[in-house]
Design an enzyme around this catalytic site. Structure first.
Site, PDB file in Angstrom:
ATOM      1  N   ASN A 133      -3.796   5.011  -3.973  1.00 15.63           N
ATOM      2  CA  ASN A 133      -3.411   4.093  -2.903  1.00 15.63           C
ATOM      3  C   ASN A 133      -4.407   2.947  -2.895  1.00 15.63           C
ATOM      4  OD1 ASN A 133      -4.666   4.195   0.348  1.00 15.63           O
ATOM      5  ND2 ASN A 133      -2.931   2.910  -0.166  1.00 15.63           N
ATOM      6  N   MET A 164       0.843  -1.189   0.000  1.00 17.23           N
ATOM      7  CA  MET A 164       0.000   0.000   0.000  1.00 17.23           C
ATOM      8  C   MET A 164       0.886   1.250   0.000  1.00 17.23           C
ATOM      9  SD  MET A 164      -3.040  -1.242   0.058  1.00 17.23           S
ATOM     10  CE  MET A 164      -4.346  -0.312   0.886  1.00 17.23           C
ATOM     11  N   CYS A 165       0.246   2.351  -0.223  1.00 16.58           N
ATOM     12  CA  CYS A 165       0.988   3.591  -0.391  1.00 16.58           C
ATOM     13  C   CYS A 165       0.350   4.643   0.509  1.00 16.58           C
ATOM     14  CB  CYS A 165       0.879   4.049  -1.844  1.00 16.58           C
ATOM     15  SG  CYS A 165       1.318   2.738  -2.999  1.00 16.58           S
ATOM     16  N   GLN A 166       0.909   5.819   0.522  1.00 21.20           N
ATOM     17  CA  GLN A 166       0.244   6.911   1.235  1.00 21.20           C
ATOM     18  C   GLN A 166       0.133   8.125   0.334  1.00 21.20           C
ATOM     19  OE1 GLN A 166       0.762   7.781   5.316  1.00 21.20           O
ATOM     20  NE2 GLN A 166       0.947   5.638   5.915  1.00 21.20           N
TER      21      GLN A 166
END
Lengths: 258, 258
Positions: free
Chosen positions: B108, B1-3
């Site tokens: 995301n 996952m990303c932000q």
């Protein structure tokens, strides 16, 4: 008028030396104070840095000079505005995606009557320069001529050279265009180039006190070509392109285009 | 996952404080080590910085933190790769031109079966992420629905919110999209936001020792909204978006979208 710089190499190569010479002209040794930009192809991606500030004063340019970013294909531009305000959206190089590739374009010169003479397709300029208009027109021409990304860089280059002649009729069209695989250059008035290969020697910049011994930075198989509006170094055999001619560079090797 | 991180303001505003908190999570206080990027709208142009390096180690990120770049609309992203290699072409935010405007997108989450479920138009991904595919699909949807850039940001936002629901069905679609005029955000799972306006006070980052007294940096008319996957500061009233909801931000003001 503006100044152009490009590099093509057969291995990822550091373009700091040439960039340092170019950006000195952005308000230091020359008058191109109206912004600058550089695009590095890395894989299929493009890392770009641009700033509407004069390159000699730009902290972003200082960062680019201080970092070793290795790339096989680099396009850079310093601007002296004639058409279009000094602003980020008018700062070259311009980038668009076509056929799943990023295309990068930078132009030096002034083209008259682009709005009438060069009908656009789906690519629309964001800023107000004749240069970005010409880029959008070039991409429309490519899309009209080819259904997908042509396998042959030479075929693509010859088509671009044909388009160049149309631009040349509207004024001064020194430009650089790339799809990341090859660099296509057209000379209307002034463009110089140089190929460095083994045995490598020492090169010294024309604009600032800086020299590099390329024999320490390279392997014997490296081939690196540099293209610039005006030669960037002294005592190297820069070649001047004939006005009206085009060439392509791929992995450091230079080919003339009809 | 990303932000994700975004800022919208009614005056050109320095986003360094929020960016500093975000990039600490790029290998420092959190695991998002697979590259980062930030896009600042300035006029009609976009100044972008991106790097496939972890943001905590990135000299380009250090430059962005050290420079006061003022913008009314900023989108940033730090990546933890799931689909697509760690490379420049897979580094968010992605940028494309449509209707003579630059569109910026960051995502995301993970979307399943995009190639089958989301037919593309003329915009083609350059890299291999589900995110860039979804962005290209979104632009195709926009182009199919509207002949030209819609005058009403609300109308545009409601259409984008409708598209978001389709993405939401394929997995996790927390995303940020902008045309430079407004910011459109969709929450599948987690997104928080906050509006700062007079009387301004002191804010303290959650991830690093850093605080700002916004009363010294602002005028009483300033309105600044910040959006982030996880709240960036302590002791401020961050609001959590409801999963499945969309909102838009324009000049710092936030509106819910149906």
């Amino acid at each position: 008028m503006c100044q152009l710089m490009a590099m093509s190499a057969n291995v990822p190569t550091d373009a700091r030396f040439s960039f340092s010479g170019l950006v000195a002209r952005g308000g230091g040794t020359d008058v191109h104070r109206d912004g600058w930009g550089i695009a590095f192809y890395r894989g299929r991606g493009v890392q770009e840095f641009r700033d509407p500030q004069p390159s000699v004063d730009s902290r972003v340019a200082a960062l680019v000079k201080s970092q070793s970013i290795k790339s096989e294909l680099v396009i850079s531009h310093i601007r002296q505005a004639n058409v279009g305000a000094v602003s980020l959206e008018n700062t070259h190089p311009f980038v668009r995606e076509l056929w799943g590739r990023y295309w990068v374009f930078a132009h030096n010169g002034q083209l008259r009557g682009v709005r009438k003479a060069l009908p656009l397709g789906r690519f629309q300029p964001v800023g107000g320069t004749d240069s970005e208009w010409a880029f959008c027109w070039l991409l429309a021409q490519l899309e009209q001529r080819f259904d997908s990304w042509p396998r042959s860089p030479k075929l693509l280059g010859e088509f671009i050279a044909g388009c160049s002649r149309q631009l040349h009729q509207l004024g001064v069209a020194n430009f650089l265009l790339s799809d990341g695989r090859a660099l296509y250059a057209h000379c209307s008035t002034r463009l110089h180039w140089l190929t460095r290969r083994a045995p490598f020697g020492v090169a010294r910049l024309k604009d600032i006190e800086m020299e590099v011994d390329f024999s320490r930075e390279t392997t014997p198989n490296d081939i690196v070509s540099v293209l610039a509006t005006e030669p960037l170094t002294v005592a190297e055999p820069w070649l001047q392109m004939t006005p009206g001619s085009s060439l392509m560079m791929q992995k450091g090797r230079v080919k003339a285009l009809d």
